[in-house]
Scaffold this motif. Structure first.
Motif, short mmCIF file in Angstrom:
data_model
loop_
_atom_site.label_atom_id
_atom_site.label_comp_id
_atom_site.label_asym_id
_atom_site.label_seq_id
_atom_site.Cartn_x
_atom_site.Cartn_y
_atom_site.Cartn_z
N ARG A 282 -5.89 1.81 84.06
CA ARG A 282 -5.98 1.02 82.91
C ARG A 282 -4.97 2.19 82.53
NH1 ARG A 282 -8.05 -4.05 80.09
NH2 ARG A 282 -6.80 -4.24 78.55
N TYR A 283 -5.55 3.00 81.78
CA TYR A 283 -5.21 4.12 80.42
C TYR A 283 -4.61 4.95 80.93
CZ TYR A 283 -8.26 0.41 78.56
OH TYR A 283 -8.40 -0.62 77.54
N ASP B 63 7.58 12.04 80.59
CA ASP B 63 6.71 11.16 80.00
C ASP B 63 6.46 10.17 81.22
OD1 ASP B 63 5.88 7.82 80.05
OD2 ASP B 63 7.67 7.76 79.36
N LYS B 64 5.27 10.26 82.30
CA LYS B 64 4.50 9.61 83.61
C LYS B 64 4.98 8.56 84.28
CE LYS B 64 2.58 13.35 85.08
NZ LYS B 64 0.91 14.22 85.17
N LEU B 65 4.43 7.39 82.47
CA LEU B 65 4.48 6.04 83.16
C LEU B 65 6.30 5.46 82.58
CD1 LEU B 65 1.67 4.20 80.40
CD2 LEU B 65 1.69 6.06 83.12
N TYR B 66 6.98 6.19 81.65
CA TYR B 66 8.34 5.65 81.50
C TYR B 66 9.21 6.06 81.84
CZ TYR B 66 5.34 1.83 79.91
OH TYR B 66 3.98 1.09 79.89
N GLY B 67 9.53 7.33 81.92
CA GLY B 67 9.97 9.01 81.87
C GLY B 67 11.71 8.37 80.41
N ARG C 289 -1.36 -3.92 79.24
CA ARG C 289 -0.89 -4.73 77.55
C ARG C 289 0.36 -3.56 77.55
NH1 ARG C 289 -6.38 -7.04 74.38
NH2 ARG C 289 -4.96 -7.19 72.91
N GLU C 290 0.91 -2.44 77.34
CA GLU C 290 1.71 -1.62 77.44
C GLU C 290 1.95 -2.10 75.52
OE1 GLU C 290 5.49 -2.65 78.90
OE2 GLU C 290 5.49 -1.40 80.42
N ALA D 296 5.43 0.50 71.74
CA ALA D 296 4.33 -1.02 71.00
C ALA D 296 4.09 -1.34 69.74
CB ALA D 296 2.98 -0.16 70.34
N ASP D 297 4.92 -0.97 69.16
CA ASP D 297 5.71 -2.02 68.09
C ASP D 297 7.45 -1.36 67.46
OD1 ASP D 297 6.56 -2.66 65.24
OD2 ASP D 297 4.74 -1.78 64.07
N PRO D 298 8.36 -1.92 67.53
CA PRO D 298 9.45 -1.18 67.55
C PRO D 298 10.02 -1.44 66.10
CG PRO D 298 9.77 -3.49 68.72
CD PRO D 298 8.32 -3.17 68.27
N GLN D 299 9.22 -2.07 64.96
CA GLN D 299 9.26 -1.50 63.43
C GLN D 299 8.49 -0.67 63.17
OE1 GLN D 299 12.03 -2.90 62.30
NE2 GLN D 299 12.54 -3.79 64.46
N ILE D 300 7.42 0.23 64.02
CA ILE D 300 6.78 0.77 63.47
C ILE D 300 7.35 1.70 62.45
CG2 ILE D 300 6.85 2.78 64.83
CD1 ILE D 300 3.84 2.91 64.70
#
Length: 324
Positions: A54-55, A108-112, A141-142, A123-127
């Motif tokens: 999962r992680y 990045d192995k997950l999303y490239g 949960r991405e 995780a947070d577009p306004q971080i």
């Protein structure tokens, strides 16, 4: 080393002008916990159960904070359960990147995605805040579970025991009261102390950091003269938190960060202790000196404007340590 401001990247170094030349580390933004039953931990929200696959862990081989998590991933037999992506050692105007033109950088192995900041924005577009590693990512949960290394290693220490059957405990309850002040001193004056010395921009700020650093190294040298590990005969998280700074001390901190009163090898007990930890099965494979030496000297333009990467000292971490 830049930062995100309301989701927008800014190529901006640490502001030492407002702190009298002192380096001040920013606090981690994500403080959730994986727990055995998915309940909320000491901070953050719940729902993060210890499920295999999962992680995902985003790390830099150069970073001592990220290195802690790789060590615990190995010690706690989580390598088949938690996948890893490794950033490129050069951290320039775009911060940590997922370029792959270097041995050990995986992309990045997950999303490239091209940049580590893209994981934060996912995780947070306004971080707002610094983009640091390690990043513990929840594929389901991405979102980011945590980017606080000291808490990630405690999750790895116990949350997955039911899955792996590995019950080795590096944060034993009966020693926690004794470990805590040791961790605190080592964090303030050694783990973070080398950065406070290296990133200081005034003589006063440097002097305030360098003296406590070597006072603590002398204190640790004395402590290890009569003890195999920091807590006696038992190997704990305190040892591994210290190790990732010690293993970098002579290759980078001694020269690059001006921590040059003594080398690690000038402390016989600390040097032997570091070799013993390095020789723990599987730990050497988590140490990438090429990334360590390249990152610090090439990335820190304010310290090394010509980006000359030095040859480094000739150290043998595999020679017999004579401890135990």
């Amino acid at each position: 080393m830049g930062l995100l401001v309301d989701g927008v990247w800014r190529d901006k170094w640490y502001d030492t002008a407002s702190t009298g030349g002192k380096f001040k580390r920013s606090e981690a933004k994500f403080r959730n916990w994986i727990t055995a039953n998915g309940a909320a931990g000491p901070s953050g929200i719940g729902g993060f159960t210890p499920d295999s696959g999962r992680y995902h862990l985003y790390v830099s081989h150069a970073c001592p904070w990220a290195h802690r998590t790789l060590i615990f991933r190995h010690l706690k037999e989580l390598t088949d359960h938690i996948s890893v992506s490794v950033v490129h050692p050069d951290m320039l105007g775009d911060g940590w990147t997922f370029e792959t033109d270097d041995h050990g950088a995986t992309g990045d192995k997950l999303y490239g995605l091209p940049f580590a900041r893209d994981i934060y924005l996912k995780a947070d577009p306004q971080i707002s805040g610094r983009v640091t590693v390690p990043i513990l990512w929840d594929k389901e949960r991405e979102t980011i579970v945590s980017n606080e290394s000291s808490e990630i290693i405690r999750m790895f220490n116990s949350a997955f025991d039911g899955l792996t059957g590995n019950t080795d405990d590096y944060w034993p309850e009966e020693l926690r009261d004794a470990i805590a002040p040791v961790n605190d001193r080592i964090y303030d004056t050694v783990n973070n102390g080398v950065y406070k010395a290296g990133f200081a921009t005034t003589q006063e700020a440097y002097d305030a950091a360098i003296t406590p650093l070597f006072e603590t190294l002398d204190w640790l040298e004395g402590r290890l003269a009569g003890n195999r590990y920091l807590m006696g005969d038992r190997l704990t998280e305190a040892d591994w938190r210290l190790f990732t700074t010690l293993v970098r001390f002579d290759p980078v901190y001694h020269g690059h960060f001006k921590c040059n009163r003594k080398r690690l090898v000038d402390h016989p007990h600390l040097w032997a202790y570091t070799r013993e930890l390095y020789q723990t099965p599987g730990v050497a494979e988590t140490v990438n000196f090429a990334h360590i030496i390249r990152h610090y000297h090439y990335s820190h333009e304010t310290i090394n404007p010509h980006r000359i990467v030095p040859i480094g000292p000739d150290l043998d971490f595999t020679e017999p340590h004579g401890r135990g």
